[in-house]
Design a protein around this motif. Structure first.
Motif, PDB file in Angstrom:
ATOM      1  N   SER A  35       0.629  -1.256  -0.117  1.00  0.00           N
ATOM      2  CA  SER A  35      -0.137   0.086  -0.178  1.00  0.00           C
ATOM      3  C   SER A  35       0.884   1.211  -0.095  1.00  0.00           C
ATOM      4  N   GLU A  36       2.045   1.054   0.740  1.00  0.00           N
ATOM      5  CA  GLU A  36       3.161   2.340   0.478  1.00  0.00           C
ATOM      6  C   GLU A  36       4.389   1.713   1.077  1.00  0.00           C
ATOM      7  N   GLU A 422       8.862   6.083  -8.567  1.00  0.00           N
ATOM      8  CA  GLU A 422       9.059   4.956  -8.519  1.00  0.00           C
ATOM      9  C   GLU A 422      10.327   4.396  -8.485  1.00  0.00           C
ATOM     10  N   ASP A 478       9.983   0.991  -6.628  1.00  0.00           N
ATOM     11  CA  ASP A 478       8.575   0.838  -5.761  1.00  0.00           C
ATOM     12  C   ASP A 478       7.725   0.915  -6.970  1.00  0.00           C
ATOM     13  N   TRP A 479       7.193  -0.223  -7.489  1.00  0.00           N
ATOM     14  CA  TRP A 479       6.398  -0.352  -8.481  1.00  0.00           C
ATOM     15  C   TRP A 479       5.126  -0.848  -7.803  1.00  0.00           C
ATOM     16  N   ARG A 480       4.317   0.255  -7.316  1.00  0.00           N
ATOM     17  CA  ARG A 480       2.980  -0.047  -6.764  1.00  0.00           C
ATOM     18  C   ARG A 480       1.924  -0.802  -7.600  1.00  0.00           C
ATOM     19  N   GLU A 481       1.884  -0.487  -8.846  1.00  0.00           N
ATOM     20  CA  GLU A 481       0.996  -0.994  -9.561  1.00  0.00           C
ATOM     21  C   GLU A 481       0.993  -2.610 -10.043  1.00  0.00           C
ATOM     22  N   SER A 482       2.463  -2.878 -10.018  1.00  0.00           N
ATOM     23  CA  SER A 482       2.593  -4.374 -10.148  1.00  0.00           C
ATOM     24  C   SER A 482       2.895  -4.796  -8.760  1.00  0.00           C
ATOM     25  N   ARG A 483       3.197  -4.256  -7.711  1.00  0.00           N
ATOM     26  CA  ARG A 483       3.026  -4.746  -6.364  1.00  0.00           C
ATOM     27  C   ARG A 483       4.309  -5.313  -6.090  1.00  0.00           C
ATOM     28  N   SER A 485       8.831  -4.410  -5.118  1.00  0.00           N
ATOM     29  CA  SER A 485       9.980  -3.344  -4.851  1.00  0.00           C
ATOM     30  C   SER A 485      11.230  -4.190  -4.864  1.00  0.00           C
ATOM     31  N   TRP A 532       7.676  -9.226  -3.972  1.00  0.00           N
ATOM     32  CA  TRP A 532       6.382  -9.175  -5.174  1.00  0.00           C
ATOM     33  C   TRP A 532       5.265 -10.067  -4.554  1.00  0.00           C
ATOM     34  N   GLU A 536      -3.296 -11.458  -4.653  1.00  0.00           N
ATOM     35  CA  GLU A 536      -3.659 -10.985  -3.394  1.00  0.00           C
ATOM     36  C   GLU A 536      -3.332 -12.091  -2.329  1.00  0.00           C
TER      37      GLU A 536
END
Length: 679
Positions: A35-36, A422, A478-483, A485, A532, A536
């Motif tokens: 989430s962050e 990112e 930090d690639w949040r859309e791809s979840r 880091s 990664w 979910e």
């Protein structure tokens, strides 16, 4: 070359991939994995995003601790790139970052619990991992600073910092009991209670005991381990600006010492099989006051006392001598004040000062000296500057005045370049100093060798500190859309005046060993941590470290041809221990999977090249796999978990071997079932 993909590895990977295909959802109250980026405070003492921190940080949360299947805290650090550990056995477990593990304890790695240092004057100014006064269940998160941080935490933060943050008592309400039962005589029990204290506070109390038969006994030693922990913490809201945290506790750990005669298999009179009892007791007060919306003040006082005894008696020259090589007592008082404030819109500052007094007494290693005292005063400061969205600068400095080691200063400067939201590039330089222990400066003791007296050790009152200069460059994705880091650290660490215990005259038992500067050491390499969340219900953590260590002897150490370095075999052994004190390559992989029917599955794999813990002990190249399957349940107000954990499921291997004995401390398959009930 490491070859992780044997048949067992392929089977485990297949299990993990099949598990990934199972559709399952995280509980509604759990945080999203990415989430962050986490906010950490262990690097500069200022709360910062990892992307703004001046060096690399690994955050281990409660979920990772549980999924790892770790039963001892030292095992958790297998999930941190660049870290190595071995289990408790006849020697206390060790945890090191980038090697340099020349002693029984870990003097170059700072370990904190809620801000309190666990370094002990009794244990060579290092960490006794057999008596860490915190239960795994009470840990909220661990922030691991991968790199020197003497600026923030003093000389023991030479190679890195482990900051253990325990669960807020307000989040531990109710009553919980748990037990574990398994092979190798694993018998664990725990009880935790939490509740309110009037209208202003909360408390948490934990009792835990652990028992096992240790590592498999296959040579001239006997192993077992047991511990008892009492831990209490209470938090009070004194006003809308003031809060108080009070903690008190004690842990006792018992390991085995001694050797058997390999001809008769009877105990050696000069080194019999015996219990080594170690205790750590502490009390701490932490007061915080909010001075304004942009400033706060913190005052902390802690008192810690460590005791140890493995006493036995030996006959010599018609007399009976009392021997207690590990005893007797070390104590520490520490008072620290810290103020953090926002200077202007683009900068924040934290500064503070501390006073510490250590004392140690031992009839064996400090005979006739009573309680030897050591005082240290310290001042520190860290500044964060963010003039633009694309740059964060950090600068810090600390000064220490040590009654035994003198005065020294440690600076740090770094710049973080945010190429995009990112992608961040981090560069920095830092300097650190590490001082010796009370024993290193003042120790003085004799032993018996070959039936004759030997002047074993004499302290060096003029011993200089070690100095380390570190250059590093890092990358954080930090690639949040791809979840996903990725955190990469490239490092060049140079240790000047590395301190080692040296025999001053190998031919004369009446001339003692002492500690002196011996080497210049350089550690170069890179490491990364990749996370990664492809689904979910699935989390993956991959860590790798690649390093080379080189060394050269100081001319001052070579000036005496009669010392250890004048002997070709001993000199080569010391150099080998230095240059293999960290494996050239190490890998860890953790897969966490939530299944249907409230089942949690996790599997961890570890691959490590050969390394040496000391000149007399080493770890051969090994691979190891651990797994855990847990069922979470709740029935009409009663909740809990039942879990099956197996360690070293791929079979026996060695992680700590003494000399070239034919079969030594073997880590065999260990498995247990645990049950926790929450009321």
């Amino acid at each position: 070359m490491i070859r992780p993909w044997n048949s067992l590895s392929r089977s485990l990977l297949l299990i993990a991939l099949v598990a990934m295909g199972v559709s399952a959802s995280w509980a509604d109250d759990e945080r999203a994995y990415f989430s962050e980026l986490p906010v950490v405070a262990s690097v500069s003492r200022l709360p910062q995003r990892i992307a703004d921190a001046p060096t690399a940080v690994t955050v281990i949360d409660r979920e990772l601790i549980k999924a790892s299947g770790a039963r001892d805290l030292s095992d958790v650090f297998r999930l941190v790139p660049g870290f190595q550990t071995f289990p408790n056995n006849t020697e206390a477990a060790q945890v090191t970052y980038h090697g340099m593990s020349d002693g029984e304890y870990s003097p170059r790695l700072q370990v904190l619990v809620d801000g309190r240092s666990l370094h002990s004057p009794l244990f060579s100014n290092g960490i006794n991992w057999a008596t860490i006064p915190v239960a795994l269940e009470d840990i909220e998160r661990i922030e691991v600073v991968r790199g020197t941080n003497a600026v923030s935490y003093g000389s023991n933060a030479f190679l890195g910092v482990v900051n253990i943050i325990t669960v807020d008592p307000a989040l531990a309400q109710g009553f919980s009991i748990s037990t574990g039962y398994g092979s190798q005589n694993v018998r664990d029990y725990a009880l935790r209670a939490g509740g309110r204290i009037g209208d202003v506070g909360d408390f948490r109390f934990t009792y835990k005991q652990q028992n096992d038969d240790g590592l498999t006994n296959r040579w001239d030693w006997v192993d077992s381990f047991r511990s008892r922990l009492f831990d209490f913490r209470s938090d009070f809201s004194l006003s809308d600006r003031d809060s108080l945290q009070f903690s008190i506790g004690q842990i006792e750990g018992v390991t085995q010492r001694g050797r058997l005669n390999t001809t008769t298999w009877q105990q050696k009179p000069e080194d019999p099989i015996r219990d080594m009892r170690q205790t750590d007791a502490y009390v701490q007060f932490l007061w915080r006051r909010v001075l304004s919306p942009t400033s706060d003040l913190q005052l902390r006082y802690s008192y810690v006392v460590d005791r140890s005894s493995d006493e036995f008696s030996i006959p010599f020259a018609g007399r009976i001598y009392r021997v207690n090589q590990s005893g007797d007592e070390g104590a520490r008082h520490e008072l620290e004040i810290q103020n953090s404030l926002k200077l202007i819109d683009t900068s924040r500052l934290v500064w503070g000062a501390s006073w510490r007094t250590d004392s140690m007494r031992s009839d064996w290693t400090l005979p006739g000296q009573g309680a030897v005292q050591r005082d240290l005063a310290r001042i520190f400061g860290n500044l964060e500057w963010k003039p633009s969205h694309w740059f964060t600068g950090n600068a810090g400095i600390s000064g220490e005045n040590d009654s035994m080691a003198g005065f020294h200063m440690a600076p740090r400067v770094s710049g973080n370049f945010h190429l995009s939201p990112e992608n961040t590039i981090r560069t920095g330089f830092s300097r650190a100093y590490r001082t010796g222990s009370i024993l290193g400066y003042r120790g003085d003791w004799w032993t018996v060798s070959g039936g004759l007296p030997k002047y074993q050790f004499a302290g060096n009152p003029n011993m200089p500190p070690e100095r380390m200069d570190t250059w590093e460059i890092g990358y954080l994705g930090d690639w949040r859309e791809s979840r996903m880091s990725l955190d990469v650290r490239v490092f060049n660490e140079t240790i000047h005046d590395r301190l080692l215990s040296i025999d001053q005259n190998i031919a004369n038992n009446l001339i003692p060993d002492t500690i002196m500067p011996v080497q210049k050491v350089w550690i170069r390499g890179f490491e990364y941590q990749y996370k990664w969340q492809p689904f979910e219900s699935t989390r993956i953590v991959l860590n790798q470290a690649f390093a080379d260590i080189g060394s050269s002897y100081l001319q001052s150490a070579l000036a005496n041809p009669n010392n250890s370095l004048g002997n070709a075999a001993k000199s080569a052994a010391i150099r080998e221990q230095t240059e293999y004190s960290m494996p050239h390559r190490s890998t860890s992989l953790l897969v966490m999977q939530k299944l249907h029917w409230n089942l949690d599955f996790s599997v961890a794999g570890y691959w490590q090249d050969r390394m040496k813990w000391s000149t007399n002990s080493w770890s051969p190249k090994y691979r190891r796999f651990d797994a855990r399957l847990a069922y979470l349940f709740r029935w009409s107000g009663l909740g809990g978990e039942v879990a099956y954990t197996i360690q070293s499921l791929n079979g026996a291997h060695s992680e700590y071997k003494w000399n070239d004995e034919p079969s030594d401390r073997v880590v065999d398959r260990r498995q247990w079932i645990s049950l926790r009930l929450d009321f």
